[in-house]
Design an enzyme around this catalytic site. Structure first.
Site: not given
Length: 294
Positions: A53, A97, A120
């Site tokens: 990322k 995460q 997300d």
């Protein structure tokens, strides 16, 4: 032999478009999108995911904010950090995460992310709208969105097709089934209590593998000509590798590629596209913020 869906190449095409838009935002408004990545504790894969990322953000001109918290951090402190990111005008996308350490309630933390910054797509409001007919979420969850992009850009039609999703987890399986349903596929979910899963899988025009079991889906389970999207990311011992292991999917790629019409490799299939969707959503968040504040 199946057409191998090159997630890296498809992803790069989209990233080039994102980079152009980021450049225009910077030139016109003096602002760039910002993605915040929160990591709590560490797993075998988390450093690799984080580096992917960071690197992608740097290549596209997106600012990456990393919040790295210790494994023992309290849930209260994690939520406080989320609130700080919500309030930060330079952050347009927030990613946590997963999985979180067992002492932290995942639902409590994810529900605190600003709806607009949830790249997300796991916010309960977003998922709730996704599950309801006639309602539109702010965005499709990034992981199944990557799946849809790969299928559509490879020329695979979804409407009216029989789709089988192997796995019902909150990160891949369940949201993927909802997204496919919204795209007018006829969807069946196979899970750990499904009897004779191979018989159901053999009926799939589109197969989404998200079981987390290395090479559990054999070549003779695949319907000839099916499109196979493999979300598996399993480390198996391999003494020939410098790391001591190699990554394999949930599908036996060598066998399945002889029967399927399309198939994603592991690695290099869905992984790059998932990151790309996160970056795309971060860009969209930045554009929305600038429109509202200029």
């Amino acid at each position: 032999m199946a057409t191998v869906i090159d997630g890296k190449a498809i992803s790069q095409t989209i990233r080039n478009q994102i980079a152009d838009e980021v450049r225009l935002l910077s030139q016109k408004y003096g602002k760039v999108p910002g993605l915040a990545v929160m990591v709590v504790g560490s797993t075998k894969d988390s450093p690799r995911y984080l580096e992917m990322k960071r690197k992608a953000c740097a290549e596209l001109g997106i600012k990456c904010f990393v919040v790295d918290l210790a494994e023992q951090v309290s849930e209260t402190e994690v939520i406080k950090q989320v609130h700080d990111l919500n309030a930060n005008p330079h952050v347009h996308g927030i990613l946590i995460q997963l999985p979180l350490p067992k002492h932290i309630n995942e639902e409590n933390v994810l529900s605190e992310i600003s709806f607009e910054k949830d790249v997300d797509g796991f916010h309960s409001l977003n998922m709730g709208k996704l599950a309801m007919k006639g309602r539109e979420p702010l965005r499709l969850p990034s992981i199944p969105k990557a799946c849809i992009e790969l299928l559509q850009r490879s020329g695979v039609s979804i409407k009216g097709k029989r789709a089988v999703v192997v796995g019902r987890g909150n990160i891949v399986g369940l949201p993927a089934s909802l997204v496919l349903l919204k795209a007018d596929a006829t969807v069946t979910i196979v899970h750990s209590h499904t009897s004779q899963p191979e018989n159901i899988i053999r009926e799939a025009d589109i197969l989404i593998a998200a079981a987390g079991q290395p090479m559990m889906i054999k070549g003779n389970w695949i319907k000839p000509g099916a499109a196979v999207i493999d979300f598996g990311n399993n480390a198996v011992d391999d003494p020939t590798k410098k790391s001591g292991y190699r990554l394999v999917g949930d599908v036996d790629f060598e066998e399945a590629s002889k029967i399927a019409g399309w198939i994603t490799p592991v690695p290099g299939g869905v992984g790059p596209m998932i990151v790309t969707m996160l970056l795309k959503y971060t860009l969209e968040g930045a554009k929305r913020y600038i429109e509202q504040n200029n």
